[in-house]
Design an enzyme around this catalytic site. Structure first.
Site, PDB file in Angstrom:
ATOM      1  CG  ASP A 128      -2.173   0.384   0.586  1.00 22.43           C
ATOM      2  OD1 ASP A 128      -1.979   1.411   0.360  1.00 22.43           O
ATOM      3  OD2 ASP A 128      -3.124   0.337   1.685  1.00 22.43           O
ATOM      4  CG  ASP A 147      -9.619   2.385  -0.308  1.00 22.35           C
ATOM      5  OD1 ASP A 147      -9.339   1.444  -0.670  1.00 22.35           O
ATOM      6  OD2 ASP A 147      -9.523   3.067   0.020  1.00 22.35           O
TER       7      ASP A 147
HETATM    8  C1  GLA Z   1      -5.454   1.706   2.133  1.00 23.66           C
HETATM    9  C2  GLA Z   1      -5.752   0.917   0.821  1.00 23.66           C
HETATM   10  C3  GLA Z   1      -7.487  -0.373   2.334  1.00 23.66           C
HETATM   11  C4  GLA Z   1      -6.656  -0.851   3.135  1.00 23.66           C
HETATM   12  C5  GLA Z   1      -6.465   1.035   4.104  1.00 23.66           C
HETATM   13  C6  GLA Z   1      -5.557  -0.467   5.089  1.00 23.66           C
HETATM   14  O1  GLA Z   1      -6.596   2.186   2.253  1.00 23.66           O
HETATM   15  O2  GLA Z   1      -6.443   1.408   0.073  1.00 23.66           O
HETATM   16  O3  GLA Z   1      -7.847  -1.455   1.604  1.00 23.66           O
HETATM   17  O4  GLA Z   1      -6.146  -1.368   3.402  1.00 23.66           O
HETATM   18  O5  GLA Z   1      -4.669   1.176   3.298  1.00 23.66           O
HETATM   19  O6  GLA Z   1      -4.792   0.833   5.869  1.00 23.66           O
END
Ligand code: GLA
Length: 713
Positions: free
Chosen positions: A451, A515
């Site tokens: 990430d 997301d």
């Molecule tokens: C980001 C990712 C999510 C999740 C969060 C965790 O927003 O896109 O899918 O993994 O971080 O903190």
């Protein structure tokens, strides 16, 4: 000065359906980039060159100035030059390069140019492969005795002057890949990304085409800059009507200095031309990704995921997570991923990034028991990391505050309470590598979700600007990890779809598109992404019935069929799901398993409807054209009380197809007196008929989906 001459050498790059012709005089110029020509013997090409000599109007320079692959200020190119730079005291800022050598090997042309006076060498590398993907990059070499400072260095592709419409992409967190159409008659279009990652806001790509181009018609040129940092893409209409596309990485002030004998290579610009509209353009991009970027790296069927994030967020309890894994496996999940929250002190998003050690408070027995449990259940195990990031509230920061990517003496805004680590700092780079390597070496981890949750401000190494080098070091880190652990798959995620591009895909296996798991939003996001990416690299998860980002509620039918056209997974807590829900999840998981080999190898089409804003359709056809899967998605209320016709491209005109409903909205037959009888008839339909005459569309409620199989008999 250069003009086209009847004796100009002309080089031809030939794809399967497209062709590029490049003339070379003092400069190299793309004089044609379009569909493949049938007659390209030397004679025909020379005739064409004569036919392309331009008139010289009054009121301008007295000679004709080609746009060329390397437009230069000093040659009288008044548009955006491809190179800007200088030596100390402001010298050598306007070089004039002359082509010195051209080499051609089948699909590849290397053009070398030199400016004797400023002692710079410029090499253009241009390829057109059998999937009709053009790849172009530039390399500048400093042969002088002192430094050359480069402020801009771009890939330039002149395009046809009927390219008068643009499809570009905008977006934001939880709303990636949104489409925008604009006209290209005068002036031009420009987009700049200064966010330090590929970004949600400015996907580094655009599509230009003739007026009104669509999925199945029109000339289109799709362009994507494979780069995960700051960029500029522009298309200019010159005052004389010629069009030119330019794409480049943005350099921060003082960032690029070439010492004697040092060189600089631009990111690669990828282009796909089709004379048959957008779906054909995308199929070429998809095939290129499959055969040249992924190669055999996705050697097994794309496993169905369960990712813990929206199920438990930071609330980690090993017994509970094991129960989630048990339930997931029982539904048919094949890869179980523990998301954020497993490492030292990470209880919310304000702390601990950088402390990549297991949180012993949450996991007193470590991760091994869970990993073994997951493997015993027959699933792969994945773990979340955000390697480039650091919170000030972390042991790592307390020990190494100087590892921050920052300019000394200034504060900078945080993003999600965090900062970025300077990857050019060798100790920091090694620490991150060591931590990842440790986990991959000591635990049976099959998959990493990588990430990157903040944008970059003040990218500096030793206080000097380092935006591009930070990106290059990120690639180097991925490369080092891949080399040591070639069997571990990696997902590229950046708060959803903030780092999606071809360069990162060379080191990774999948993208987390967004997301936002709301299927209505996902329909738009995945459609925008599908212009450049095939479904197998698009992470698409079924979320809970009420979306965590939009708070809208959707049927399983719409959620399931939306996630189906990608690399499917679940993003929820299966322990909390009722038996009925679990049964439905199992059903969509089985559906995905049944269809994934077709979805991930077939030709994809985006269907067009008369009621295009209310309806959206996806289709995938097998290479033998013996089978196709189509999803018809009603997004909003139908505009008319009849929805018009469904025209189906890509089938074999001499074959007859039986249509079967694979999945339908629960109320399909309750909202009308009668749906089109063909839906239930098992009638055979001819491929040509389906493409040209079509079928009447059923009437559907907003936010519902119909899935049809077409099987040739
Ligand atoms: C980001 C990712 C999510 C999740 C969060 C965790 O927003 O896109 O899918 O993994 O971080 O903190």
């Amino acid at each position: 000065m250069t003009t086209l001459q009847s004796s100009s050498p002309i080089y031809s790059l030939i794809g399967t359906r497209s062709q590029i012709l490049i003339t070379v005089n003092d400069v190299a110029d793309i004089v044609y980039y379009g569909s493949r020509l049938s007659n390209t013997d030397d004679n025909a090409l020379q005739q064409m060159v004569i036919g392309l000599e331009r008139p010289i109007p009054f009121g301008r320079l007295d000679s004709d100035i080609p746009i060329s692959i390397n437009p230069q200020l000093g040659r009288g190119n008044f548009g955006s030059p491809a190179l800007e730079g200088f030596r100390n005291s402001g010298l050598d800022w306007s070089p004039v390069f002359i082509v010195t050598n051209v080499t051609q090997e089948d699909h590849r042309l290397v053009i070398e140019s030199h400016d004797q006076q400023v002692q710079l060498n410029w090499q253009t590398d241009i390829k057109l492969d059998s999937n009709d993907i053009l790849q172009i990059s530039q390399t500048l070499m400093n042969h002088g005795n002192n430094d050359y400072h480069v402020t801009r260095y771009a890939n330039t592709v002149p395009i046809a002057d009927n390219a008068n419409e643009i499809l570009s992409f905008y977006g934001r967190w939880i709303k990636e890949f949104q489409q925008h159409r604009s006209m290209l008659n005068h002036g031009g279009y420009i987009q700049e990304n200064r966010r330090g990652r590929t970004s949600h806001e400015h996907y580094p790509a655009l599509i230009v085409g003739d007026h009104g181009f669509g999925e199945d018609h029109g000339q289109v040129w799709g362009a994507h800059l494979a780069w995960s940092g700051n960029h500029r893409i522009r298309v200019d209409v010159k005052a004389d009507g010629r069009r030119v596309l330019q794409a480049e990485a943005l350099y921060l002030p003082g960032e690029i200095t070439l010492q004697p004998q040092q060189s600089l290579t631009t990111p690669t610009l990828y282009m796909s031309y089709s004379q048959h509209g957008l779906s054909a353009m995308s199929q070429q991009f998809h095939q290129h990704i499959r055969t040249s970027i992924l190669k055999d790296r996705l050697h097994k069927p794309r496993p169905i995921h369960l990712n813990t994030w929206e199920g438990i967020y930071f609330d980690h309890n090993p017994e509970y997570i094991s129960a989630m894994a048990t339930e997931a496996a029982a539904m048919g999940v094949e890869r179980f991923i523990i998301d954020d929250g497993w490492f030292c002190g990470r209880n919310d998003d304000t702390s601990s990034l950088g402390d990549w050690f297991i949180d012993k408070m949450k996991y007193p027995n470590g991760l091994t028991p869970i990993i073994e449990h997951v493997h015993q259940l027959g699933m792969e195990f994945g773990l979340w990391f955000e390697p480039e990031m650091i919170n000030k509230d972390s042991d790592l920061y307390r020990q190494y505050p100087e590892w921050l990517l920052a300019v000394d003496g200034y504060e900078q805004p945080t993003g999600r309470h965090q900062y970025t680590i300077d990857l050019q700092n060798p100790a920091a780079f090694e620490y991150i590598f060591e931590r990842l390597d440790h986990f991959l070496s000591h635990y049976a981890i099959d998959y990493i979700k990588w990430d990157m949750n903040r944008e970059i401000v003040q990218p500096a190494h030793n206080n000097r600007s380092a935006g591009c080098k930070q990106v290059a070091q990120y690639y180097a880190l991925l490369h080092k990890l891949n080399t040591k652990h070639p069997n571990v798959e990696i997902e590229s995620c950046a708060a959803g779809g903030g780092r999606i591009d071809y360069e990162v895909l060379k080191h990774t296996h999948r993208f987390w598109c967004s997301d936002n798991n709301d299927p209505l939003e996902r329909q738009a996001i995945q459609r925008g992404m599908s212009y450049f990416y095939p479904p197998e690299v698009m992470g698409t998860h079924i979320g809970s019935h009420t979306s965590h980002t939009t708070h809208r509620t959707h049927s399983m039918n719409f959620r399931g069929n939306t996630a189906l056209f990608g690399h499917m997974g679940l993003e929820l807590d299966p322990v909390k799901a009722s038996n009925d829900e679990k049964q439905v999840f199992r059903y969509y998981i089985q559906l995905y398993k049944k269809w994934r080999s077709l979805l991930h190898t077939g030709k994809n089409y985006r269907l067009s409807f008369n009621d295009n804003t209310a309806l959206q359709g996806n289709m995938v056809v097998s290479s033998s054209q013996s089978q196709a899967l189509i999803s018809i998605n009603q997004l909003t209320m139908p505009t008319y009380c009849l929805s018009g016709r469904l025209y189906i491209p890509g089938l074999h005109s001499n074959k007859n197809y039986r249509i079967t409903i694979i999945d339908q909205p629960e109320n399909l037959n309750k909202i009308v007196n009668r749906q089109p009888p063909w839906l239930a008839s098992q009638q055979l339909f001819n491929g040509e008929w389906l493409q040209t005459v079509g079928l009447t569309l059923p009437i559907m409620d907003p936010e519902s989906s119909l899935l049809l199989q077409f099987k040739a008999l």
